[in-house]
Design a protein around this motif. Structure first.
Motif, PDB file in Angstrom:
ATOM      1  N   VAL A  59    -123.957  24.846  -0.840  1.00 27.26           N
ATOM      2  CA  VAL A  59    -123.167  24.945  -2.071  1.00 27.26           C
ATOM      3  C   VAL A  59    -121.679  24.726  -1.853  1.00 27.26           C
ATOM      4  O   VAL A  59    -120.932  24.538  -2.820  1.00 27.26           O
ATOM      5  CB  VAL A  59    -123.394  26.292  -2.794  1.00 27.26           C
ATOM      6  N   SER A  60    -121.217  24.750  -0.593  1.00 22.58           N
ATOM      7  CA  SER A  60    -119.801  24.541  -0.308  1.00 22.58           C
ATOM      8  C   SER A  60    -119.672  23.998   1.107  1.00 22.58           C
ATOM      9  O   SER A  60    -120.491  24.315   1.973  1.00 22.58           O
ATOM     10  CB  SER A  60    -119.039  25.869  -0.428  1.00 22.58           C
ATOM     11  N   SER A  61    -118.665  23.158   1.333  1.00 24.02           N
ATOM     12  CA  SER A  61    -118.477  22.630   2.683  1.00 24.02           C
ATOM     13  C   SER A  61    -117.045  22.163   2.895  1.00 24.02           C
ATOM     14  O   SER A  61    -116.269  22.003   1.947  1.00 24.02           O
ATOM     15  CB  SER A  61    -119.429  21.462   2.968  1.00 24.02           C
ATOM     16  N   CYS A  62    -116.731  21.948   4.155  1.00 24.21           N
ATOM     17  CA  CYS A  62    -115.489  21.284   4.552  1.00 24.21           C
ATOM     18  C   CYS A  62    -115.725  20.680   5.931  1.00 24.21           C
ATOM     19  O   CYS A  62    -116.683  21.024   6.624  1.00 24.21           O
ATOM     20  CB  CYS A  62    -114.293  22.232   4.566  1.00 24.21           C
ATOM     21  N   THR A  63    -114.862  19.778   6.294  1.00 29.27           N
ATOM     22  CA  THR A  63    -114.907  19.207   7.633  1.00 29.27           C
ATOM     23  C   THR A  63    -113.585  19.492   8.327  1.00 29.27           C
ATOM     24  O   THR A  63    -112.540  19.572   7.681  1.00 29.27           O
ATOM     25  CB  THR A  63    -115.191  17.690   7.591  1.00 29.27           C
ATOM     26  N   ILE A  64    -113.647  19.692   9.625  1.00 27.43           N
ATOM     27  CA  ILE A  64    -112.445  19.927  10.423  1.00 27.43           C
ATOM     28  C   ILE A  64    -112.498  19.030  11.649  1.00 27.43           C
ATOM     29  O   ILE A  64    -113.551  18.855  12.260  1.00 27.43           O
ATOM     30  CB  ILE A  64    -112.305  21.420  10.806  1.00 27.43           C
ATOM     31  N   THR A  65    -111.359  18.450  11.963  1.00 27.77           N
ATOM     32  CA  THR A  65    -111.216  17.587  13.131  1.00 27.77           C
ATOM     33  C   THR A  65    -110.151  18.182  14.037  1.00 27.77           C
ATOM     34  O   THR A  65    -109.041  18.469  13.585  1.00 27.77           O
ATOM     35  CB  THR A  65    -110.799  16.166  12.714  1.00 27.77           C
ATOM     36  N   VAL A  66    -110.479  18.358  15.301  1.00 27.49           N
ATOM     37  CA  VAL A  66    -109.532  18.846  16.299  1.00 27.49           C
ATOM     38  C   VAL A  66    -108.919  17.633  16.983  1.00 27.49           C
ATOM     39  O   VAL A  66    -109.646  16.766  17.496  1.00 27.49           O
ATOM     40  CB  VAL A  66    -110.217  19.773  17.325  1.00 27.49           C
ATOM     41  N   VAL A  67    -107.603  17.569  16.981  1.00 23.68           N
ATOM     42  CA  VAL A  67    -106.872  16.406  17.498  1.00 23.68           C
ATOM     43  C   VAL A  67    -106.130  16.791  18.778  1.00 23.68           C
ATOM     44  O   VAL A  67    -105.287  17.695  18.760  1.00 23.68           O
ATOM     45  CB  VAL A  67    -105.873  15.882  16.441  1.00 23.68           C
ATOM     46  N   PRO A  68    -106.428  16.114  19.902  1.00 21.20           N
ATOM     47  CA  PRO A  68    -105.680  16.374  21.133  1.00 21.20           C
ATOM     48  C   PRO A  68    -104.194  16.077  20.910  1.00 21.20           C
ATOM     49  O   PRO A  68    -103.835  15.253  20.065  1.00 21.20           O
ATOM     50  CB  PRO A  68    -106.286  15.399  22.137  1.00 21.20           C
ATOM     51  N   ASN A  69    -103.340  16.713  21.710  1.00 17.95           N
ATOM     52  CA  ASN A  69    -101.914  16.648  21.435  1.00 17.95           C
ATOM     53  C   ASN A  69    -101.111  16.752  22.730  1.00 17.95           C
ATOM     54  O   ASN A  69    -101.515  17.462  23.644  1.00 17.95           O
ATOM     55  CB  ASN A  69    -101.576  17.812  20.487  1.00 17.95           C
ATOM     56  N   PRO A  76    -104.011  21.480  20.946  1.00 14.05           N
ATOM     57  CA  PRO A  76    -104.411  20.595  19.858  1.00 14.05           C
ATOM     58  C   PRO A  76    -104.022  21.173  18.497  1.00 14.05           C
ATOM     59  O   PRO A  76    -103.647  22.341  18.382  1.00 14.05           O
ATOM     60  CB  PRO A  76    -105.937  20.533  19.998  1.00 14.05           C
ATOM     61  N   TYR A  77    -104.142  20.333  17.483  1.00 11.99           N
ATOM     62  CA  TYR A  77    -104.031  20.789  16.101  1.00 11.99           C
ATOM     63  C   TYR A  77    -105.294  20.320  15.390  1.00 11.99           C
ATOM     64  O   TYR A  77    -106.087  19.554  15.944  1.00 11.99           O
ATOM     65  CB  TYR A  77    -102.765  20.252  15.417  1.00 11.99           C
ATOM     66  N   ALA A  78    -105.488  20.797  14.181  1.00 13.60           N
ATOM     67  CA  ALA A  78    -106.694  20.429  13.441  1.00 13.60           C
ATOM     68  C   ALA A  78    -106.330  20.030  12.016  1.00 13.60           C
ATOM     69  O   ALA A  78    -105.303  20.437  11.484  1.00 13.60           O
ATOM     70  CB  ALA A  78    -107.689  21.582  13.427  1.00 13.60           C
ATOM     71  N   VAL A  79    -107.212  19.235  11.437  1.00 20.97           N
ATOM     72  CA  VAL A  79    -107.063  18.772  10.068  1.00 20.97           C
ATOM     73  C   VAL A  79    -108.355  19.093   9.316  1.00 20.97           C
ATOM     74  O   VAL A  79    -109.443  18.764   9.793  1.00 20.97           O
ATOM     75  CB  VAL A  79    -106.786  17.255  10.010  1.00 20.97           C
ATOM     76  N   ALA A 102    -113.987  27.448   9.296  1.00 24.82           N
ATOM     77  CA  ALA A 102    -113.311  26.305   9.911  1.00 24.82           C
ATOM     78  C   ALA A 102    -112.066  26.753  10.673  1.00 24.82           C
ATOM     79  O   ALA A 102    -111.811  26.279  11.789  1.00 24.82           O
ATOM     80  CB  ALA A 102    -112.941  25.276   8.839  1.00 24.82           C
ATOM     81  N   LEU A 103    -111.307  27.665  10.100  1.00 24.05           N
ATOM     82  CA  LEU A 103    -110.118  28.172  10.791  1.00 24.05           C
ATOM     83  C   LEU A 103    -110.504  28.919  12.061  1.00 24.05           C
ATOM     84  O   LEU A 103    -109.848  28.761  13.101  1.00 24.05           O
ATOM     85  CB  LEU A 103    -109.304  29.080   9.862  1.00 24.05           C
ATOM     86  N   SER A 104    -111.566  29.693  12.009  1.00 24.28           N
ATOM     87  CA  SER A 104    -112.036  30.407  13.192  1.00 24.28           C
ATOM     88  C   SER A 104    -112.382  29.423  14.308  1.00 24.28           C
ATOM     89  O   SER A 104    -112.057  29.641  15.482  1.00 24.28           O
ATOM     90  CB  SER A 104    -113.244  31.264  12.823  1.00 24.28           C
ATOM     91  N   PHE A 105    -113.040  28.326  13.934  1.00 21.98           N
ATOM     92  CA  PHE A 105    -113.356  27.292  14.919  1.00 21.98           C
ATOM     93  C   PHE A 105    -112.075  26.711  15.520  1.00 21.98           C
ATOM     94  O   PHE A 105    -111.972  26.556  16.740  1.00 21.98           O
ATOM     95  CB  PHE A 105    -114.190  26.186  14.271  1.00 21.98           C
ATOM     96  N   ALA A 106    -111.091  26.409  14.674  1.00 25.11           N
ATOM     97  CA  ALA A 106    -109.826  25.838  15.170  1.00 25.11           C
ATOM     98  C   ALA A 106    -109.156  26.779  16.160  1.00 25.11           C
ATOM     99  O   ALA A 106    -108.693  26.351  17.227  1.00 25.11           O
ATOM    100  CB  ALA A 106    -108.888  25.539  14.004  1.00 25.11           C
TER     101      ALA A 106
END
Length: 154
Positions: A59-69, A76-79, A102-106
């Motif tokens: 019923v709800s979702s989002c995607t998160i991408t971790v970007v090396p930095n 890294p940062y995430a989007v 998603a924030l917990s994963f980041a």
């Protein structure tokens, strides 16, 4: 409510949920192309698709991408992108739950920040993201879209 990573076998459910993301969207390519992109995404540890399920329905979702930095001590940062809740399930905390996951994963990946942009302009949307911890005044976002394809070129 169950919050978890969307399984590779759940592409069809995710695509159905995406019908609630935009009023109008570009058409998808053929099924083989969509499946190929999905396999690439779920096979890469830097991408995660999280979902909220009620009665085993997404019923709800989002995607998160971790970007090396190479700055911030090489942290890294995430989007986060494509935050969506099915229209029949809004205002029940599902969007917040999926963003918290998603924030917990980041944070578990050592990210020093997480960014999110929205095309929405209404105050309620801004307040929703602020309630999860995002700060609308922290940075200024800019976006540019690809030019339309030159259909007359050969």
């Amino acid at each position: 409510m169950e919050v978890r990573q969307i399984a590779p076998s759940e592409l069809k459910s995710l695509l159905a949920l995406y019908q609630h993301l935009h009023d109008i969207d570009d058409p998808l390519p053929d099924t083989a192309a969509v499946e190929s992109i999905w396999q690439e995404l779920v096979g890469n540890s830097r991408y995660r698709y999280f979902g909220v399920y009620t009665a085993e329905k997404l019923v709800s979702s989002c995607t998160i991408t971790v970007v090396p930095n190479l700055t911030r001590g090489c942290r890294p940062y995430a989007v986060i992108e494509n935050v969506v809740t099915h229209a029949d399930h809004r205002k029940r905390g599902y969007g917040k739950a999926v963003l918290v996951e998603a924030l917990s994963f980041a944070w578990s990946q050592g990210c020093y920040k997480v960014m999110l942009m929205t095309g929405r302009k209404d105050e309620a949307t801004f307040q929703f993201y602020e309630a999860v911890g995002f700060n609308r005044n922290d940075k200024q976002a800019f976006a540019v879209k690809a030019p339309p394809p030159n259909l007359g070129a050969r």
